[in-house]
Design a protein around this motif. Structure first.
Motif, PDB file in Angstrom:
ATOM      1  N   LEU A  77     -23.062 -32.419  -5.118  1.00 56.01           N
ATOM      2  CA  LEU A  77     -22.062 -31.903  -4.185  1.00 56.01           C
ATOM      3  C   LEU A  77     -22.484 -32.209  -2.769  1.00 56.01           C
ATOM      4  CD1 LEU A  77     -21.299 -28.368  -5.593  1.00 56.01           C
ATOM      5  CD2 LEU A  77     -20.001 -30.485  -5.835  1.00 56.01           C
ATOM      6  N   ASN A  78     -23.806 -32.332  -2.618  1.00 53.68           N
ATOM      7  CA  ASN A  78     -24.345 -32.437  -1.284  1.00 53.68           C
ATOM      8  C   ASN A  78     -24.344 -33.867  -0.795  1.00 53.68           C
ATOM      9  OD1 ASN A  78     -25.504 -31.553   1.012  1.00 53.68           O
ATOM     10  ND2 ASN A  78     -26.877 -30.177  -0.070  1.00 53.68           N
ATOM     11  N   SER A  80     -21.383 -36.320   1.065  1.00 52.60           N
ATOM     12  CA  SER A  80     -20.001 -36.228   1.501  1.00 52.60           C
ATOM     13  C   SER A  80     -19.134 -37.278   0.818  1.00 52.60           C
ATOM     14  CB  SER A  80     -19.893 -36.309   3.020  1.00 52.60           C
ATOM     15  OG  SER A  80     -20.311 -37.565   3.465  1.00 52.60           O
ATOM     16  N   ALA A  83     -18.110 -35.491  -2.264  1.00 56.14           N
ATOM     17  CA  ALA A  83     -17.263 -34.363  -1.888  1.00 56.14           C
ATOM     18  C   ALA A  83     -15.874 -34.873  -1.516  1.00 56.14           C
ATOM     19  CB  ALA A  83     -17.888 -33.590  -0.728  1.00 56.14           C
ATOM     20  N   ASP A  84     -15.830 -36.008  -0.827  1.00 55.39           N
ATOM     21  CA  ASP A  84     -14.538 -36.583  -0.456  1.00 55.39           C
ATOM     22  C   ASP A  84     -13.764 -37.033  -1.691  1.00 55.39           C
ATOM     23  OD1 ASP A  84     -14.747 -36.164   2.235  1.00 55.39           O
ATOM     24  OD2 ASP A  84     -15.616 -38.130   2.660  1.00 55.39           O
ATOM     25  N   ALA A  86     -13.984 -35.767  -4.613  1.00 57.36           N
ATOM     26  CA  ALA A  86     -13.486 -34.555  -5.256  1.00 57.36           C
ATOM     27  C   ALA A  86     -12.235 -34.045  -4.540  1.00 57.36           C
ATOM     28  CB  ALA A  86     -14.569 -33.477  -5.263  1.00 57.36           C
ATOM     29  N   ARG A  87     -12.253 -34.119  -3.211  1.00 53.60           N
ATOM     30  CA  ARG A  87     -11.079 -33.697  -2.458  1.00 53.60           C
ATOM     31  C   ARG A  87      -9.890 -34.570  -2.783  1.00 53.60           C
ATOM     32  NH1 ARG A  87     -10.079 -33.878   2.901  1.00 53.60           N
ATOM     33  NH2 ARG A  87     -11.841 -35.266   3.285  1.00 53.60           N
ATOM     34  N   TYR A 104     -21.621 -30.931 -11.463  1.00 60.08           N
ATOM     35  CA  TYR A 104     -22.483 -31.981 -10.914  1.00 60.08           C
ATOM     36  C   TYR A 104     -23.743 -32.124 -11.740  1.00 60.08           C
ATOM     37  CZ  TYR A 104     -24.597 -27.896  -8.759  1.00 60.08           C
ATOM     38  OH  TYR A 104     -25.168 -26.674  -8.560  1.00 60.08           O
ATOM     39  N   SER A 230     -32.590 -38.704   0.890  1.00 63.34           N
ATOM     40  CA  SER A 230     -32.635 -37.859   2.073  1.00 63.34           C
ATOM     41  C   SER A 230     -32.905 -38.693   3.315  1.00 63.34           C
ATOM     42  CB  SER A 230     -33.724 -36.820   1.919  1.00 63.34           C
ATOM     43  OG  SER A 230     -34.978 -37.429   2.079  1.00 63.34           O
ATOM     44  N   MET A 231     -32.591 -38.090   4.433  1.00 59.88           N
ATOM     45  CA  MET A 231     -32.859 -38.734   5.711  1.00 59.88           C
ATOM     46  C   MET A 231     -34.360 -38.933   5.902  1.00 59.88           C
ATOM     47  SD  MET A 231     -30.188 -36.638   8.090  1.00 59.88           S
ATOM     48  CE  MET A 231     -28.413 -36.930   7.959  1.00 59.88           C
ATOM     49  N   PHE A 260     -30.037 -43.459   8.818  1.00 57.57           N
ATOM     50  CA  PHE A 260     -30.150 -42.581   9.975  1.00 57.57           C
ATOM     51  C   PHE A 260     -31.582 -42.094  10.148  1.00 57.57           C
ATOM     52  CE2 PHE A 260     -30.403 -38.300  11.659  1.00 57.57           C
ATOM     53  CZ  PHE A 260     -29.904 -38.520  12.934  1.00 57.57           C
ATOM     54  N   GLU A 286     -20.234 -39.688   8.163  1.00 58.19           N
ATOM     55  CA  GLU A 286     -19.921 -39.312   9.538  1.00 58.19           C
ATOM     56  C   GLU A 286     -21.103 -39.596  10.464  1.00 58.19           C
ATOM     57  OE1 GLU A 286     -19.183 -35.172  10.385  1.00 58.19           O
ATOM     58  OE2 GLU A 286     -17.963 -35.671  12.121  1.00 58.19           O
ATOM     59  N   VAL A 287     -22.288 -39.349   9.962  1.00 55.06           N
ATOM     60  CA  VAL A 287     -23.468 -39.525  10.804  1.00 55.06           C
ATOM     61  C   VAL A 287     -23.597 -40.976  11.269  1.00 55.06           C
ATOM     62  CG1 VAL A 287     -25.155 -39.997   8.981  1.00 55.06           C
ATOM     63  CG2 VAL A 287     -25.880 -38.818  11.053  1.00 55.06           C
ATOM     64  N   ARG A 289     -21.091 -42.989  11.982  1.00 56.55           N
ATOM     65  CA  ARG A 289     -20.106 -43.215  13.034  1.00 56.55           C
ATOM     66  C   ARG A 289     -20.533 -42.583  14.350  1.00 56.55           C
ATOM     67  NH1 ARG A 289     -16.746 -41.854   8.840  1.00 56.55           N
ATOM     68  NH2 ARG A 289     -16.345 -39.740   9.596  1.00 56.55           N
TER      69      ARG A 289
ATOM     70  N   LEU B  77     -16.540 -28.184   0.377  1.00 55.53           N
ATOM     71  CA  LEU B  77     -17.652 -28.799  -0.350  1.00 55.53           C
ATOM     72  C   LEU B  77     -18.470 -29.651   0.589  1.00 55.53           C
ATOM     73  CD1 LEU B  77     -15.929 -30.025  -3.603  1.00 55.53           C
ATOM     74  CD2 LEU B  77     -17.335 -28.000  -3.230  1.00 55.53           C
ATOM     75  N   ASN B  78     -17.770 -30.110   1.637  1.00 58.47           N
ATOM     76  CA  ASN B  78     -18.385 -31.093   2.500  1.00 58.47           C
ATOM     77  C   ASN B  78     -19.201 -30.438   3.587  1.00 58.47           C
ATOM     78  OD1 ASN B  78     -18.959 -33.557   3.439  1.00 58.47           O
ATOM     79  ND2 ASN B  78     -16.871 -34.294   3.184  1.00 58.47           N
ATOM     80  N   ALA B  83     -22.730 -26.268  -0.135  1.00 56.28           N
ATOM     81  CA  ALA B  83     -23.137 -26.989  -1.331  1.00 56.28           C
ATOM     82  C   ALA B  83     -24.455 -26.409  -1.842  1.00 56.28           C
ATOM     83  CB  ALA B  83     -23.283 -28.473  -1.024  1.00 56.28           C
ATOM     84  N   TYR B 104     -12.571 -24.592  -3.596  1.00 54.49           N
ATOM     85  CA  TYR B 104     -12.747 -24.530  -2.151  1.00 54.49           C
ATOM     86  C   TYR B 104     -11.424 -24.314  -1.451  1.00 54.49           C
ATOM     87  CZ  TYR B 104     -11.488 -29.412  -2.641  1.00 54.49           C
ATOM     88  OH  TYR B 104     -10.849 -30.570  -2.974  1.00 54.49           O
ATOM     89  N   MET B 231     -19.040 -33.758  13.681  1.00 53.27           N
ATOM     90  CA  MET B 231     -19.973 -34.235  14.692  1.00 53.27           C
ATOM     91  C   MET B 231     -19.219 -34.730  15.919  1.00 53.27           C
ATOM     92  SD  MET B 231     -22.618 -36.283  12.240  1.00 53.27           S
ATOM     93  CE  MET B 231     -23.749 -35.386  11.160  1.00 53.27           C
ATOM     94  N   PHE B 260     -25.505 -32.083  16.794  1.00 52.58           N
ATOM     95  CA  PHE B 260     -25.943 -33.469  16.668  1.00 52.58           C
ATOM     96  C   PHE B 260     -24.986 -34.408  17.400  1.00 52.58           C
ATOM     97  CE2 PHE B 260     -25.511 -37.569  14.596  1.00 52.58           C
ATOM     98  CZ  PHE B 260     -26.780 -38.057  14.802  1.00 52.58           C
ATOM     99  N   GLU B 286     -30.020 -30.863   7.351  1.00 52.08           N
ATOM    100  CA  GLU B 286     -31.047 -31.908   7.335  1.00 52.08           C
ATOM    101  C   GLU B 286     -31.023 -32.726   8.626  1.00 52.08           C
ATOM    102  OE1 GLU B 286     -30.690 -35.032   4.416  1.00 52.08           O
ATOM    103  OE2 GLU B 286     -32.849 -35.372   4.408  1.00 52.08           O
ATOM    104  N   CYS B 290     -34.168 -33.910  11.264  1.00 49.78           N
ATOM    105  CA  CYS B 290     -34.517 -35.316  11.246  1.00 49.78           C
ATOM    106  C   CYS B 290     -34.129 -36.064  12.508  1.00 49.78           C
ATOM    107  CB  CYS B 290     -33.821 -35.935  10.034  1.00 49.78           C
ATOM    108  SG  CYS B 290     -34.429 -37.544   9.611  1.00 49.78           S
TER     109      CYS B 290
END
Lengths: 343, 343
Positions: A77-78, A80, A83-84, A86-87, A104, A230-231, A260, A286-287, A289, B77-78, B83, B104, B231, B260, B286, B290
């Motif tokens: 789920l974690n 995006s 998650a998108d 799923a949306r 999940y 992970s980052m 990132f 998003e991060v 962008r 979820l996002n 999550a 959600y 963001m 951020f 996160e 980071c």
DNA sequence: CTGTTAGCGCATTCAC
DNA sequence: GTGAATGCGCTAACAG
């Protein structure tokens, strides 16, 4: 006269009695198109309101053989992207009255198998999976269940039913080619070790194919631990990369998140991005962008994958209800390399 | 001899016939602790395997009055906070055999109401909600359902049942106080306009209380659009903030994501963080750990909120099954201000 | 350890 | 437009 028994939840019979009709009429009034006179319906709705009655769909499922829901399984789920997706599924099925049961797997096919079995026990009318890799038993269960299945995010070599996705290998390959066109010649790859994340493994494969066909130096791959990516992992990985192969001028990361993390670590060490080293990601999170510098990436319309998967499963379910079966369909969702400031 | 009818899915009766036992014995063999001889069990399992039988839990629910699942509702979820909470719930109930049905709301109480009703139709044995604000009808439905309810992430003034959370206002207030101790005197706040995100609204409230009691200049609040918080919004907001109140030396953002975005925009404009302006977030995502610079934030253990909520609902459900009812409990999860490089 | 009987709450099917 | 009978697939409760 005995006291009213302490019934837990009112049933349709209670509503019927109160409204002075039969349960059948209540049942009809509760569905649209139920042929019930306006007056009767009003009395029934009033009784429902007073009693705080809520339909027991569980019982309805049993007699109608329609559970009214579909199941979706994502790795995490974690993330995006998922998650998108799923949306997107939710949006696609919203109007239909179908509900989505979401689960999940933590990127583990064994968990996926358990989850599929658990969901099948509740008789979903359709199932949307992520990826094309499953345990043999999971596959067998799905085939035996006889319900529509959609696999997403990959194009499985041997789909169970429908599929909505793209080639992660081709996408990553395209990214490497683009970097080559921009003049990068020593291109590394940063990704997970395990094959748990099959999409990550495919991306690595695409990277390898690209450096091979472009005649670039091979094997510049740093692997970090298990998914989820992970980052932090990206930060560690780029340090290893630069230490091990100081001539690397560009790095492709398995996801924007690790890209990132890599860029942030470069900032800390005073390595200019893209001056000293270029960094590209994957997924258009998003991060990517929003970061400084904005991150070059491969954009995939995650929401659209979900929408298409949702529409496909919906059509298949409606077909199945009507006794028709749909030919398996594979839908390719386009990806796009987006060049930004990090390369 | 007529041909075998084309049955869609095998039932327990099919398994029973094939194994030469009654359905009751099959039913027993399928649950742990079912008193069935090893030999019989083996025959039954073999029959199940051959037939590809999957238990129909829907029918079981009807007769046992136990659906075997609980429902959880989150705003989005996002958002890794939610999550994580969902993961925590899953972890807590995993061993128990209970499943989680996740939904959600997109931060809309009206959607929440619909969702609660839809879930209640499937007879969950318990329900975990996010936040303490619900429509009157939703509340009524929940009370009428007579199942355990846990509200999370807030401490509602008037809880429906149990609660696991913290005061978002107090947490944000503590953050502002910490900034004050560090010497900041012109502290702004960046958050959403609408009250859809009640936790965001509470944080803004905590900010206002703090500047009030510290005697700092008030009203330095920039509001952006509806949740979910992005963001990008943070980037736009900080520009407005600095334009409107050039003397602002620190900004508290409603979440790490907007913090951020704000910092990235500062980078672009050459505003040093924290030299020109300090930026703090909320949630310990996160990206806050980071980013460069690492972002000062309020850490809340989202996973722990989920775990505690899961354990609470589990105990309540097991209590209810045993005919006991549990006194409502409110559990406070501690938060912690984490100072990092961005302030 | 195993089987029998009954019924969960609703929708299907047919009758009126 | 409404009602009565019937059964979905399983498990509770009891009997043996």
């Amino acid at each position: 006269m005995s006291a009213p028994p302490p019934r837990s939840t009112p049933t349709m019979a209670d509503v019927a009695k109160r409204a002075g009709v039969s349960t059948m009429t209540v049942s009809r009034a509760l569905r649209d198109g139920g042929m019930v006179s306006g007056d009767t319906r009003a009395r029934i709705l009033a009784a429902i309101e007073e009693l705080g009655y809520v339909l027991d769909q569980t019982a309805g499922t049993l007699s109608s053989k329609r559970s009214g829901f579909m199941a979706a399984i994502v790795p995490s789920l974690n993330n995006s992207n998922f998650a998108d997706t799923a949306r997107g599924i939710t949006e696609a099925i919203e109007e239909s009255g179908l509900q989505m049961l979401l689960g999940y797997t933590d990127y583990q096919v064994e968990k996926e198998e358990k989850l599929i079995e658990a969901m099948l026990r509740r008789r979903p009318e359709g199932l949307v999976l992520t990826g094309g890799r499953h345990t043999p038993r999971a596959r067998k269960l799905l085939e035996a269940a006889g319900i529509p299945v959609v696999e997403t995010w990959d194009i499985p070599p041997d789909p169970i039913g429908h599929a909505v996705g793209f080639s992660n290998a081709a996408a990553c390959r395209a990214l490497v080619h683009r970097l080559y066109e921009r003049g990068y010649r020593n291109i590394g790859f940063v990704g997970g070790t395990s094959n748990r994340d099959t999409r990550g493994a495919d991306r690595r494969l695409g990277y390898s194919e690209a450096v091979e066909e472009l005649g670039l130096p091979r094997g510049r791959i740093i692997s970090f631990g298990k998914p989820p990516i992970s980052m932090e992992q990206g930060g560690e990985a780029i340090v290893h990369m630069v230490t091990q192969w100081p001539d690397v001028d560009a790095v492709v990361c398995v996801s924007d998140l690790s890209a990132f993390g890599a860029i942030a670590e470069c900032h800390r060490r005073g390595w200019a991005v893209p001056g000293r080293i270029a960094v590209a990601g994957f997924g258009d999170f998003e991060v990517a962008r929003c970061a400084f510098p904005r991150i070059t990436t491969v954009a995939v319309d995650s929401l659209e994958i979900g929408r298409q998967a949702g529409e496909l499963i919906l059509r298949a379910i409606e077909g199945a209800r009507a006794g028709r079966s749909m030919p398996a369909e594979t839908m390719i969702i386009p990806f796009k390399v987006i060049e930004r400031e990090s390369t």
